[in-house]
Design a protein around this motif. Sequence first.
Motif, PDB file in Angstrom:
ATOM      1  N   ILE A   1      37.433  22.670  55.591  1.00  0.00           N
ATOM      2  CA  ILE A   1      38.677  21.905  55.729  1.00  0.00           C
ATOM      3  C   ILE A   1      39.611  22.515  56.770  1.00  0.00           C
ATOM      4  O   ILE A   1      40.762  22.108  56.900  1.00  0.00           O
ATOM      5  N   GLY A   2      39.111  23.521  57.488  1.00  0.00           N
ATOM      6  CA  GLY A   2      39.883  24.102  58.583  1.00  0.00           C
ATOM      7  C   GLY A   2      41.034  24.988  58.165  1.00  0.00           C
ATOM      8  O   GLY A   2      42.003  25.134  58.913  1.00  0.00           O
ATOM      9  N   TRP A   3      40.965  25.586  56.987  1.00  0.00           N
ATOM     10  CA  TRP A   3      42.043  26.456  56.522  1.00  0.00           C
ATOM     11  C   TRP A   3      41.721  27.918  56.808  1.00  0.00           C
ATOM     12  O   TRP A   3      40.596  28.369  56.560  1.00  0.00           O
ATOM     13  N   PRO A   4      42.697  28.686  57.262  1.00  0.00           N
ATOM     14  CA  PRO A   4      42.488  30.126  57.420  1.00  0.00           C
ATOM     15  C   PRO A   4      42.629  30.815  56.061  1.00  0.00           C
ATOM     16  O   PRO A   4      43.071  30.202  55.083  1.00  0.00           O
ATOM     17  N   ALA A   5      42.288  32.081  56.022  1.00  0.00           N
ATOM     18  CA  ALA A   5      42.495  32.865  54.799  1.00  0.00           C
ATOM     19  C   ALA A   5      43.998  32.930  54.528  1.00  0.00           C
ATOM     20  O   ALA A   5      44.801  33.050  55.456  1.00  0.00           O
ATOM     21  N   MET A   6      44.373  32.824  53.268  1.00  0.00           N
ATOM     22  CA  MET A   6      45.794  32.892  52.887  1.00  0.00           C
ATOM     23  C   MET A   6      45.917  33.040  51.379  1.00  0.00           C
ATOM     24  O   MET A   6      44.930  32.960  50.652  1.00  0.00           O
ATOM     25  N   THR A   7      47.134  33.240  50.923  1.00  0.00           N
ATOM     26  CA  THR A   7      47.444  33.271  49.495  1.00  0.00           C
ATOM     27  C   THR A   7      48.384  32.113  49.220  1.00  0.00           C
ATOM     28  O   THR A   7      49.413  31.976  49.884  1.00  0.00           O
ATOM     29  N   MET A   8      48.012  31.271  48.247  1.00  0.00           N
ATOM     30  CA  MET A   8      48.860  30.121  47.934  1.00  0.00           C
ATOM     31  C   MET A   8      48.596  29.613  46.522  1.00  0.00           C
ATOM     32  O   MET A   8      47.526  29.839  45.971  1.00  0.00           O
ATOM     33  N   PRO A   9      49.581  28.941  45.928  1.00  0.00           N
ATOM     34  CA  PRO A   9      49.364  28.340  44.615  1.00  0.00           C
ATOM     35  C   PRO A   9      48.662  26.994  44.759  1.00  0.00           C
ATOM     36  O   PRO A   9      48.876  26.273  45.729  1.00  0.00           O
ATOM     37  N   PHE A  10      47.817  26.706  43.796  1.00  0.00           N
ATOM     38  CA  PHE A  10      47.119  25.424  43.731  1.00  0.00           C
ATOM     39  C   PHE A  10      47.352  24.815  42.358  1.00  0.00           C
ATOM     40  O   PHE A  10      47.457  25.545  41.368  1.00  0.00           O
ATOM     41  N   HIS A  11      47.383  23.518  42.281  1.00  0.00           N
ATOM     42  CA  HIS A  11      47.332  22.861  40.981  1.00  0.00           C
ATOM     43  C   HIS A  11      45.935  23.136  40.440  1.00  0.00           C
ATOM     44  O   HIS A  11      44.997  23.358  41.206  1.00  0.00           O
ATOM     45  N   ALA A  12      45.797  23.151  39.135  1.00  0.00           N
ATOM     46  CA  ALA A  12      44.488  23.416  38.535  1.00  0.00           C
ATOM     47  C   ALA A  12      44.326  22.575  37.279  1.00  0.00           C
ATOM     48  O   ALA A  12      45.304  22.259  36.597  1.00  0.00           O
ATOM     49  N   THR A  13      43.075  22.248  36.985  1.00  0.00           N
ATOM     50  CA  THR A  13      42.792  21.495  35.763  1.00  0.00           C
ATOM     51  C   THR A  13      43.025  22.412  34.563  1.00  0.00           C
ATOM     52  O   THR A  13      42.952  23.636  34.688  1.00  0.00           O
ATOM     53  N   PRO A  14      43.284  21.852  33.399  1.00  0.00           N
ATOM     54  CA  PRO A  14      43.478  22.682  32.203  1.00  0.00           C
ATOM     55  C   PRO A  14      42.274  23.580  31.911  1.00  0.00           C
ATOM     56  O   PRO A  14      42.450  24.730  31.483  1.00  0.00           O
ATOM     57  N   GLU A  15      41.081  23.093  32.171  1.00  0.00           N
ATOM     58  CA  GLU A  15      39.872  23.893  31.934  1.00  0.00           C
ATOM     59  C   GLU A  15      39.863  25.141  32.814  1.00  0.00           C
ATOM     60  O   GLU A  15      39.486  26.220  32.378  1.00  0.00           O
ATOM     61  N   VAL A  16      40.259  24.965  34.059  1.00  0.00           N
ATOM     62  CA  VAL A  16      40.310  26.095  34.993  1.00  0.00           C
ATOM     63  C   VAL A  16      41.349  27.107  34.526  1.00  0.00           C
ATOM     64  O   VAL A  16      41.096  28.309  34.499  1.00  0.00           O
ATOM     65  N   LEU A  17      42.514  26.626  34.145  1.00  0.00           N
ATOM     66  CA  LEU A  17      43.581  27.527  33.709  1.00  0.00           C
ATOM     67  C   LEU A  17      43.172  28.324  32.473  1.00  0.00           C
ATOM     68  O   LEU A  17      43.527  29.502  32.358  1.00  0.00           O
ATOM     69  N   LYS A  18      42.418  27.716  31.563  1.00  0.00           N
ATOM     70  CA  LYS A  18      41.980  28.402  30.335  1.00  0.00           C
ATOM     71  C   LYS A  18      41.058  29.571  30.632  1.00  0.00           C
ATOM     72  O   LYS A  18      41.103  30.590  29.963  1.00  0.00           O
ATOM     73  N   GLN A  19      40.193  29.433  31.631  1.00  0.00           N
ATOM     74  CA  GLN A  19      39.205  30.475  31.891  1.00  0.00           C
ATOM     75  C   GLN A  19      39.649  31.493  32.948  1.00  0.00           C
ATOM     76  O   GLN A  19      39.005  32.517  33.128  1.00  0.00           O
ATOM     77  N   ALA A  20      40.745  31.235  33.639  1.00  0.00           N
ATOM     78  CA  ALA A  20      41.189  32.105  34.729  1.00  0.00           C
ATOM     79  C   ALA A  20      41.791  33.410  34.212  1.00  0.00           C
ATOM     80  O   ALA A  20      42.467  33.434  33.186  1.00  0.00           O
ATOM     81  N   LYS A  21      41.531  34.486  34.951  1.00  0.00           N
ATOM     82  CA  LYS A  21      42.084  35.809  34.626  1.00  0.00           C
ATOM     83  C   LYS A  21      42.618  36.433  35.914  1.00  0.00           C
ATOM     84  O   LYS A  21      41.910  36.511  36.916  1.00  0.00           O
ATOM     85  N   VAL A  22      43.862  36.889  35.873  1.00  0.00           N
ATOM     86  CA  VAL A  22      44.469  37.524  37.041  1.00  0.00           C
ATOM     87  C   VAL A  22      43.627  38.722  37.460  1.00  0.00           C
ATOM     88  O   VAL A  22      43.159  39.499  36.628  1.00  0.00           O
ATOM     89  N   GLY A  23      43.403  38.850  38.757  1.00  0.00           N
ATOM     90  CA  GLY A  23      42.627  39.947  39.314  1.00  0.00           C
ATOM     91  C   GLY A  23      41.151  39.652  39.467  1.00  0.00           C
ATOM     92  O   GLY A  23      40.425  40.400  40.110  1.00  0.00           O
ATOM     93  N   GLU A  24      40.699  38.543  38.898  1.00  0.00           N
ATOM     94  CA  GLU A  24      39.283  38.185  38.936  1.00  0.00           C
ATOM     95  C   GLU A  24      38.911  37.591  40.304  1.00  0.00           C
ATOM     96  O   GLU A  24      39.633  36.765  40.854  1.00  0.00           O
ATOM     97  N   LYS A  25      37.774  38.030  40.850  1.00  0.00           N
ATOM     98  CA  LYS A  25      37.241  37.435  42.077  1.00  0.00           C
ATOM     99  C   LYS A  25      36.408  36.234  41.660  1.00  0.00           C
ATOM    100  O   LYS A  25      35.553  36.340  40.776  1.00  0.00           O
TER     101      LYS A  25
END
Length: 110
Positions: A64-88
């Motif tokens: 999609i032509g995006w460079p590396a960066m840090t940004m917030p994204f909207h996420a589905t509830p399923e994604v938010l449930k399994q996400a852990k800060v610091g995880e690659k």
Amino acid sequence: MKTIALILCLAVAPAFAGPLQMDPHMPGMQQNARPTEAQAIGVIKAIDLKQGTITLQHQAIPAIGWPAMTMPFHATPEVLKQAKVGEKVQFTLRPDGMNSVVTALKSTQS
């Protein structure tokens, strides 16, 4: 003299006609459509359950032509449930600028 004026008009007019419009239905004339999904790799930096967002420090996303960066994204509830800060993670993104949505993620750590 009329012939010279007509030739001049025919030669110059296309320059003022504006951008060429392509018919995407003609063979060989498809415009480069943006993908509806893209894959990327990143590190989860923050999770905001109240806002429904996940902040990712991601590598470049060439699809999609995006460079590396840090940004917030909207996420589905399923994604938010399994996400852990610091995880690659490897994640799937439905790109739409600042309204992009992370629809899936998978840990790349063992």
